[in-house]
Design a protein around this motif. Structure first.
Motif, mmCIF file in Angstrom:
data_model
loop_
_atom_site.group_PDB
_atom_site.id
_atom_site.type_symbol
_atom_site.label_atom_id
_atom_site.label_comp_id
_atom_site.label_asym_id
_atom_site.label_seq_id
_atom_site.Cartn_x
_atom_site.Cartn_y
_atom_site.Cartn_z
ATOM 1 N N MET A 26 0.850 -1.172 0.000
ATOM 2 C CA MET A 26 0.000 0.000 0.000
ATOM 3 C C MET A 26 0.894 1.233 0.000
ATOM 4 O O MET A 26 1.753 1.376 0.836
ATOM 5 N N THR A 27 0.675 2.100 -0.944
ATOM 6 C CA THR A 27 1.347 3.399 -0.996
ATOM 7 C C THR A 27 0.279 4.442 -1.227
ATOM 8 O O THR A 27 -0.889 4.124 -1.465
ATOM 9 N N GLU A 28 0.665 5.704 -1.171
ATOM 10 C CA GLU A 28 -0.315 6.751 -1.463
ATOM 11 C C GLU A 28 -0.820 6.617 -2.885
ATOM 12 O O GLU A 28 -1.971 6.889 -3.165
ATOM 13 N N GLU A 29 0.050 6.165 -3.805
ATOM 14 C CA GLU A 29 -0.362 5.998 -5.189
ATOM 15 C C GLU A 29 -1.226 4.754 -5.367
ATOM 16 O O GLU A 29 -2.094 4.711 -6.209
ATOM 17 N N ASP A 30 -0.963 3.698 -4.585
ATOM 18 C CA ASP A 30 -1.693 2.433 -4.686
ATOM 19 C C ASP A 30 -2.119 2.009 -3.289
ATOM 20 O O ASP A 30 -1.408 1.272 -2.612
ATOM 21 N N PRO A 31 -3.294 2.465 -2.817
ATOM 22 C CA PRO A 31 -3.694 2.220 -1.438
ATOM 23 C C PRO A 31 -4.060 0.768 -1.119
ATOM 24 O O PRO A 31 -4.119 0.394 0.036
ATOM 25 N N GLY A 32 -4.301 -0.079 -2.105
ATOM 26 C CA GLY A 32 -4.686 -1.460 -1.828
ATOM 27 C C GLY A 32 -6.169 -1.603 -1.538
ATOM 28 O O GLY A 32 -6.797 -2.535 -1.985
ATOM 29 N N VAL A 33 -6.734 -0.689 -0.776
ATOM 30 C CA VAL A 33 -8.170 -0.655 -0.482
ATOM 31 C C VAL A 33 -8.661 0.751 -0.796
ATOM 32 O O VAL A 33 -8.114 1.725 -0.292
ATOM 33 N N ARG A 34 -9.669 0.825 -1.650
ATOM 34 C CA ARG A 34 -10.273 2.126 -1.982
ATOM 35 C C ARG A 34 -11.656 2.181 -1.354
ATOM 36 O O ARG A 34 -12.520 1.363 -1.671
ATOM 37 N N ILE A 35 -11.861 3.132 -0.460
ATOM 38 C CA ILE A 35 -13.135 3.267 0.249
ATOM 39 C C ILE A 35 -14.005 4.285 -0.463
ATOM 40 O O ILE A 35 -13.542 5.371 -0.815
ATOM 41 N N ALA A 36 -15.278 3.928 -0.671
ATOM 42 C CA ALA A 36 -16.265 4.827 -1.268
ATOM 43 C C ALA A 36 -17.319 5.106 -0.204
ATOM 44 O O ALA A 36 -18.242 4.310 -0.007
ATOM 45 N N TRP A 37 -17.131 6.184 0.531
ATOM 46 C CA TRP A 37 -18.051 6.551 1.605
ATOM 47 C C TRP A 37 -17.926 8.040 1.868
ATOM 48 O O TRP A 37 -16.833 8.597 1.829
ATOM 49 N N THR A 38 -19.058 8.678 2.127
ATOM 50 C CA THR A 38 -19.100 10.086 2.494
ATOM 51 C C THR A 38 -19.778 10.189 3.844
ATOM 52 O O THR A 38 -20.815 9.539 4.071
ATOM 53 N N ARG A 39 -19.204 10.985 4.740
ATOM 54 C CA ARG A 39 -19.788 11.168 6.070
ATOM 55 C C ARG A 39 -21.280 11.471 5.943
ATOM 56 O O ARG A 39 -21.687 12.269 5.115
ATOM 57 N N GLY A 40 -22.088 10.765 6.728
ATOM 58 C CA GLY A 40 -23.535 10.934 6.690
ATOM 59 C C GLY A 40 -24.254 9.844 5.906
ATOM 60 O O GLY A 40 -25.459 9.682 6.031
ATOM 61 N N GLU A 41 -23.509 9.082 5.082
ATOM 62 C CA GLU A 41 -24.108 7.987 4.318
ATOM 63 C C GLU A 41 -24.143 6.723 5.165
ATOM 64 O O GLU A 41 -23.205 6.437 5.914
ATOM 65 N N ALA A 42 -25.216 5.942 5.051
ATOM 66 C CA ALA A 42 -25.375 4.711 5.824
ATOM 67 C C ALA A 42 -24.828 3.477 5.096
ATOM 68 O O ALA A 42 -24.833 2.391 5.637
ATOM 69 N N THR A 43 -24.338 3.648 3.872
ATOM 70 C CA THR A 43 -23.741 2.549 3.121
ATOM 71 C C THR A 43 -22.261 2.838 2.902
ATOM 72 O O THR A 43 -21.892 3.935 2.489
ATOM 73 N N VAL A 44 -21.430 1.838 3.193
ATOM 74 C CA VAL A 44 -19.982 1.949 3.008
ATOM 75 C C VAL A 44 -19.573 0.887 1.998
ATOM 76 O O VAL A 44 -19.962 -0.275 2.116
ATOM 77 N N ARG A 45 -18.791 1.286 1.010
ATOM 78 C CA ARG A 45 -18.285 0.354 0.009
ATOM 79 C C ARG A 45 -16.775 0.473 -0.037
ATOM 80 O O ARG A 45 -16.229 1.559 0.151
#
Length: 108
Positions: free
Chosen positions: A1-20
């Motif tokens: 994992m590096t800043e360029e290649d995090p290994g895990v990409r999180i798709a979530w915005t504060r306030g949302e009830a679904t985390v991907r």
């Protein structure tokens, strides 16, 4: 994992009830009744984990173990239990046998 290649990409915005999140292990989706308080990826040695602080349910006799560590594939590695001194009342802690699921898991 590096800043360029995090290994895990999180798709979530504060306030949302679904985390991907997306990782080499696949794509994961977690749905909650209330939006989580915080979500982040964390590198622990050679593995990237997802750390999540779920919303606290203020009802009596509900679980207080709302900090969760997930593996990249979405399986729960463990939950952190807060020290009893940080809880307002003893009734805020319940045993695992009385705990009910607070989320639904779906793979997409």
């Amino acid at each position: 994992m590096t800043e360029e290649d995090p290994g895990v990409r999180i798709a979530w915005t504060r306030g949302e009830a679904t985390v991907r999140w997306h990782s080499p292990a696949g794509s994961v989706e977690k749905r909650y009744e209330q939006p989580p308080q915080s979500v982040m990826a964390w590198r622990e040695y050679d593995e990237v984990l997802v750390l999540m602080v779920e919303a606290v349910n203020g009802a009596p006799f509900t679980p207080s173990d709302n900090a969760v560590v997930y593996r990249p594939d979405g399986t729960e590695q463990f939950r952190l239990h807060p020290p009893h001194g940080l809880l307002p009342e003893a009734s805020d802690v319940c045993t695992a046998s009385t705990t009910r699921s607070r989320r639904t898991d779906d793979r997409f």
